[in-house]
Design an enzyme around this catalytic site. Sequence first.
Site, PDB file in Angstrom:
ATOM      1  N   GLU A  10     -12.679   6.821   4.411  1.00  0.00           N
ATOM      2  CA  GLU A  10     -12.398   7.580   5.637  1.00  0.00           C
ATOM      3  C   GLU A  10     -13.753   7.978   6.230  1.00  0.00           C
ATOM      4  OE1 GLU A  10      -9.934  10.639   4.029  1.00  0.00           O
ATOM      5  OE2 GLU A  10      -8.340   9.228   3.511  1.00  0.00           O
ATOM      6  N   TYR A  53     -17.776  33.798  44.394  1.00  0.00           N
ATOM      7  CA  TYR A  53     -17.069  32.657  43.810  1.00  0.00           C
ATOM      8  C   TYR A  53     -15.889  33.071  42.929  1.00  0.00           C
ATOM      9  CZ  TYR A  53     -20.880  29.421  45.091  1.00  0.00           C
ATOM     10  OH  TYR A  53     -21.787  28.650  45.759  1.00  0.00           O
ATOM     11  N   TYR A 111       0.833  -1.208   0.000  1.00  0.00           N
ATOM     12  CA  TYR A 111       0.000   0.000   0.000  1.00  0.00           C
ATOM     13  C   TYR A 111       0.866   1.257   0.000  1.00  0.00           C
ATOM     14  CZ  TYR A 111      -2.977   3.767   1.628  1.00  0.00           C
ATOM     15  OH  TYR A 111      -3.617   4.976   1.745  1.00  0.00           O
TER      16      TYR A 111
END
Length: 521
Positions: free
Chosen positions: A433, A281, A54
């Site tokens: 893909e 806070y 490949y």
Amino acid sequence: MNALHISGNDLTLEDVRQVAAERWPVLLSPDAREAVDRARAVVDEIVASNTLAYAITTGVGKLSDVRIAGDQIRELQVNLVRSHSAGVGEPLSVAETRAMMLLRANSLSKGYSGVRGIVIDTLCEMLNRGVTPFVPSQGSVGASGDLAPLAHLALALIGEGECLDDKGVRIPAGETMRRAQVKPLVLEAKEAVSLINGTQAMLGVGVLALLATETLVDTADVIGALALDALRGTDVAFDERIHKARPHSGQLKTAANLRKMLEGSQLRESHRDCDRVQDAYSLRCMPQVHGAVRDTLMHCREVMEIEVNSAVDNPLVFLKSADRAGMGTTGRGSASPEADVISGGNFHGQPVAFVLDFLAIALSALAGISERRVERMVNPALSEGLPPFLAAGAGLNSGFMMPQVVAAALVSENKVLAHPASVDSITTSGNKEDYVSMGMTAALKLKKIVENTRNAMAIEAMAAAQALDFLAPLKTSKRGQVAYAAIRSVCATMDKDRVMYHDFARIAELIASGRVAEALR
């Protein structure tokens, strides 16, 4: 002698910054060259014997079943690079492109890719001689890595496409290479796919963003301490015993930083016996919020440190050890008697995409809590006696009314950009893909979030310095005064309304340089 010698095994994130931004020279280490040459010999043998493999003797992706004849292999390399150079949009910055080049060269240096050493040498020469390919930022889905961005890098390597000079002007790559005395390459078997398969575009952008964020989180502790002191807050919430009872490392670190920043503050002592029990806070929970950002950064760093020294193209060449010499190759791909060539998916960007998204979320919190402290300093209902909007002569002057609006806009933009890209996927390449990472999208969003957060923190820094001016002659701590002096070195006290965008830009640059964070050293 001072060059960075890459081997694919020990590159650090700081090395990436030095090469990308400081232009350290780079060379392939001798030991790595031997490994590269051994793997290349395997590829040469496959080509010579016309073995099916490949991307060596076949096409790529959906076209992997198309056999390529020996006399077509060089043509295949050029065609792959040209056809994949399809990116669009604004180019990556010079620093980001240089980071990408270094990371690609380092990955190839591991000796699993089967390229010739001259491919890595040429990438190093381009870095050393200031040759920066023009790389459009858009076009990658992070599937077979960052195909389009890396193809534009490879395009310059073969003397085609364009390069950027230091001013961002685009120049034909052939001319740039000629001026730099770097000889363009004629790519041989497998080299094109080895250059364009990989995660180095998203990773290059991500590494530089991570390093910038590590500076931002230290800076946030410094500026947050100035804001708390200006708002007559308490350091009781930073008592070490509280944080040892919930011992997240980032929380412990930020609490320690805040104690260090507030130690010896006259402002703190001036209201120690007041009736207020606890703060809001945005002041009290800085260790928990900033600390969680720190912990996220630590995880992101761990992932990126692995990725920068990984082989991420496909296929990979594995030399056989003596005890494996007689093993078969069924299911492992093509082979010679001495090696296996195995097709896999190390190019997939999912690990990097996740941490880029994590970083974006963490930075959004850091900017968000910063803006809330700005609101407390400018809002007369919350500012503990500071002038409305930190304005001398409020009414005639608007002071910091609009900067808080700007900070709010930046924070809200971050909320949109922080939506994770990595939860998305879109099928490409003829359904070969079929699940992709979208890591490059995550990287590009993160870049903007870093910039927005830095600008929001610049606004907080200028507001905190202004607030401290109103509280004179009482002073903040010695470390706080160091940070205050750094801010004032680029931004004067605002005694009446003025145009402030230049101030914010200078402070943002100061933050990026690390000078504000130096108060912790």
